[in-house]
Design an enzyme around this catalytic site. Structure first.
Site, PDB file in Angstrom:
ATOM      1  N   VAL A   1      31.195   5.398  21.134  1.00 39.56           N
ATOM      2  CA  VAL A   1      31.373   6.620  21.939  1.00 39.56           C
ATOM      3  C   VAL A   1      30.439   6.672  23.143  1.00 39.56           C
ATOM      4  CG1 VAL A   1      32.264   7.997  20.013  1.00 39.56           C
ATOM      5  CG2 VAL A   1      29.783   8.011  20.499  1.00 39.56           C
TER       6      VAL A   1
ATOM      7  N   ASN B   1      33.176  13.511  16.485  1.00 40.55           N
ATOM      8  CA  ASN B   1      32.350  13.673  15.288  1.00 40.55           C
ATOM      9  C   ASN B   1      31.170  12.706  15.226  1.00 40.55           C
ATOM     10  OD1 ASN B   1      31.889  14.125  12.204  1.00 40.55           O
ATOM     11  ND2 ASN B   1      32.333  11.941  12.419  1.00 40.55           N
TER      12      ASN B   1
ATOM     13  N   TYR C   1      17.367  16.118  18.183  1.00 41.86           N
ATOM     14  CA  TYR C   1      18.685  16.352  17.567  1.00 41.86           C
ATOM     15  C   TYR C   1      19.171  17.770  17.899  1.00 41.86           C
ATOM     16  CZ  TYR C   1      22.213  16.494  13.793  1.00 41.86           C
ATOM     17  OH  TYR C   1      23.369  16.609  13.076  1.00 41.86           O
TER      18      TYR C   1
ATOM     19  N   THR D   1      26.122  13.171   3.039  1.00 42.14           N
ATOM     20  CA  THR D   1      26.587  11.954   3.711  1.00 42.14           C
ATOM     21  C   THR D   1      25.379  11.036   3.922  1.00 42.14           C
ATOM     22  OG1 THR D   1      26.147  12.534   6.003  1.00 42.14           O
ATOM     23  CG2 THR D   1      28.210  13.392   5.071  1.00 42.14           C
TER      24      THR D   1
HETATM   25  N1  LIG Z   1      25.763  15.514   7.021  1.00 44.36           N
HETATM   26  C1  LIG Z   1      25.234  16.642   7.460  1.00 44.36           C
HETATM   27  O1  LIG Z   1      24.503  17.309   6.727  1.00 44.36           O
HETATM   28  C2  LIG Z   1      25.517  17.134   8.848  1.00 44.36           C
HETATM   29  C3  LIG Z   1      25.071  18.408   9.201  1.00 44.36           C
HETATM   30  C4  LIG Z   1      25.322  18.880  10.478  1.00 44.36           C
HETATM   31  C5  LIG Z   1      25.998  18.107  11.388  1.00 44.36           C
HETATM   32  N2  LIG Z   1      26.412  16.850  11.038  1.00 44.36           N
HETATM   33  C6  LIG Z   1      27.118  16.063  12.058  1.00 44.36           C
HETATM   34  O2  LIG Z   1      28.307  15.574  11.524  1.00 44.36           O
HETATM   35  C7  LIG Z   1      28.703  14.379  12.211  1.00 44.36           C
HETATM   36  C8  LIG Z   1      29.038  13.295  11.194  1.00 44.36           C
HETATM   37  O3  LIG Z   1      27.870  12.967  10.487  1.00 44.36           O
HETATM   38  P1  LIG Z   1      27.839  12.469   8.970  1.00 44.36           P
HETATM   39  O4  LIG Z   1      26.979  13.409   8.223  1.00 44.36           O
HETATM   40  O5  LIG Z   1      29.202  12.173   8.501  1.00 44.36           O
HETATM   41  O6  LIG Z   1      26.969  11.138   9.157  1.00 44.36           O
HETATM   42  P2  LIG Z   1      27.299   9.593   8.939  1.00 44.36           P
HETATM   43  O7  LIG Z   1      26.063   8.901   9.360  1.00 44.36           O
HETATM   44  O8  LIG Z   1      27.830   9.388   7.584  1.00 44.36           O
HETATM   45  O9  LIG Z   1      28.476   9.333   9.976  1.00 44.36           O
HETATM   46  C9  LIG Z   1      28.254   9.160  11.347  1.00 44.36           C
HETATM   47  C10 LIG Z   1      29.242   8.142  11.839  1.00 44.36           C
HETATM   48  O10 LIG Z   1      29.064   8.010  13.252  1.00 44.36           O
HETATM   49  C11 LIG Z   1      29.161   6.630  13.548  1.00 44.36           C
HETATM   50  N3  LIG Z   1      28.523   6.329  14.826  1.00 44.36           N
HETATM   51  C12 LIG Z   1      27.195   6.312  15.113  1.00 44.36           C
HETATM   52  N4  LIG Z   1      27.016   5.919  16.383  1.00 44.36           N
HETATM   53  C13 LIG Z   1      28.252   5.705  16.903  1.00 44.36           C
HETATM   54  C14 LIG Z   1      28.732   5.277  18.172  1.00 44.36           C
HETATM   55  N5  LIG Z   1      27.885   4.997  19.175  1.00 44.36           N
HETATM   56  N6  LIG Z   1      30.062   5.184  18.360  1.00 44.36           N
HETATM   57  C15 LIG Z   1      30.917   5.458  17.345  1.00 44.36           C
HETATM   58  N7  LIG Z   1      30.537   5.836  16.126  1.00 44.36           N
HETATM   59  C16 LIG Z   1      29.208   5.962  15.907  1.00 44.36           C
HETATM   60  C17 LIG Z   1      28.496   5.930  12.385  1.00 44.36           C
HETATM   61  O11 LIG Z   1      28.851   4.556  12.303  1.00 44.36           O
HETATM   62  C18 LIG Z   1      29.010   6.762  11.216  1.00 44.36           C
HETATM   63  O12 LIG Z   1      30.224   6.245  10.697  1.00 44.36           O
HETATM   64  C19 LIG Z   1      27.520  14.038  13.117  1.00 44.36           C
HETATM   65  O13 LIG Z   1      27.805  14.468  14.441  1.00 44.36           O
HETATM   66  C20 LIG Z   1      26.381  14.837  12.529  1.00 44.36           C
HETATM   67  O14 LIG Z   1      25.386  15.116  13.485  1.00 44.36           O
HETATM   68  C21 LIG Z   1      26.183  16.344   9.790  1.00 44.36           C
END
Ligand SMILES: NC(=O)c1ccc[n+]([C@@H]2O[C@H](COP(=O)([O-])OP(=O)(O)OC[C@H]3O[C@@H](n4cnc5c(N)ncnc54)[C@H](O)[C@@H]3O)[C@@H](O)[C@H]2O)c1
Length: 267
Positions: free
Chosen positions: A65, A91, A156, A193
């Site tokens: 991305v 995402n 963040y 996650t």
């Molecule tokens: N898990 C939580 O508690 C939580 C809370 C709030 C927000 N979020 C947000 O939810 C979203 C998903 O996070 P998650 O918890 O599933 O984490 P995760 O680490 O399991 O998934 C993140 C995904 O993004 C991919 N990624 C990272 N850099 C990338 C790039 N340059 N191009 C394409 N893909 C890339 C990773 O390979 C991974 O598959 C994120 O934006 C995160 O900030 C998560």
């Protein structure tokens, strides 16, 4: 023939190799969308495709991305293969835990690059195709860290707060343009996650290691204690909210922020 809530729609989900993105891709496909699942982790993406039900359409695409070239290529490929794009779920994300004085320029820029540049590049690259769809939705995955400051996560929080207001500004531009594109943000709380392990390890995962498992267990317990409902959420809890915002049921919803956090932001 599919009769789900997303029947006939084409969707692109970023960061779909695991976690929340995987759950979004699988749920949108289960509801009838033709889903393009993008990530830099091709092994994880193959795992996502393998979990799709027979007959559900999940196609994997390499999409960094942070790369404008990747965005141009993937949007062009979807246009050629599917002729339309109705849903973009921005995402992909990266979280690195660091106090302010430990936040190096590299730690700051890596999070800005994935979390904020990535959302900007993707929304801009896909907008012409979305605007031709006759009704489309962008959902940007922010965080409760985009609503409240959290110690140890200043970079963040800066990225996720930026996503929140970027979303609202683009929503209003689209409304003014009457292009039929709705733009909303989702704000997850603690969701189980791998991001919880990565955030303590410079944003990287050490899969299968004992320390990663122990860290995940400890984090799950801490998250449950800090969440008013008493448990951490699952990726599917976020996917349900994303599905709603992408569906025609949300036709009057734009520029909104959907908080899915077990009550954390309520108090
Ligand atoms: N898990 C939580 O508690 C939580 C809370 C709030 C927000 N979020 C947000 O939810 C979203 C998903 O996070 P998650 O918890 O599933 O984490 P995760 O680490 O399991 O998934 C993140 C995904 O993004 C991919 N990624 C990272 N850099 C990338 C790039 N340059 N191009 C394409 N893909 C890339 C990773 O390979 C991974 O598959 C994120 O934006 C995160 O900030 C998560």
């Amino acid at each position: 023939m599919s009769v789900g809530r997303m029947a006939g729609k084409v969707a692109l989900v970023t960061g779909a190799a695991g976690g929340i993105g995987r759950a979004c891709a699988l749920l949108l496909a289960r509801e009838g969308a033709r889903v393009f699942a993008g990530d830099v982790d091709m092994e994880g993406l193959a795992g996502t495709a393998a979990l799709a039900r027979d007959g559900d359409a999940v196609e994997t695409v390499r999409l960094d991305v942070t790369s404008e070239d990747d965005w141009a290529e993937v949007v062009g490929r979807i246009s050629a293969a599917a002729g339309a794009l109705h849903v973009l779920v921005n995402n992909a994300g990266l979280c690195i835990s660091a106090q302010l004085l430990e936040t190096t320029n590299d730690v700051w820029r890596r999070q800005m690059s994935v979390n904020l540049d990535g959302v900007f590049f993707g929304t801009r690259a896909a907008m012409p195709l979305l605007a031709r769809a006759g009704g489309a939705a962008v959902v940007n995955v922010s965080s409760v860290a985009g609503l409240d400051g959290l110690p140890g996560l200043s970079a963040y929080c800066a990225t996720k707060g930026g996503v929140r207001l970027f979303t609202k500004a683009v929503a209003l531009e689209c409304a003014q343009a009457r292009n039929g594109v709705r733009v909303n943000s989702v704000h997850p709380g603690a969701i189980e996650t791998p991001i919880w392990v990565k955030m303590q390890n410079d944003g990287r995962l050490d899969p299968g290691s004992n320390s990663a498992e122990a860290l995940m267990d400890a984090t799950r317990q801490a998250a449950a204690e800090a969440t008013p409902l008493g448990f951490a959420g699952l990726p599917e809890d976020i996917a349900e909210g994303v599905l709603y915002l992408c569906s025609d049921a949300a036709r009057f919803v734009t520029g909104a922020e959907l908080v899915i956090d077990g009550g954390v932001h309520a108090g």
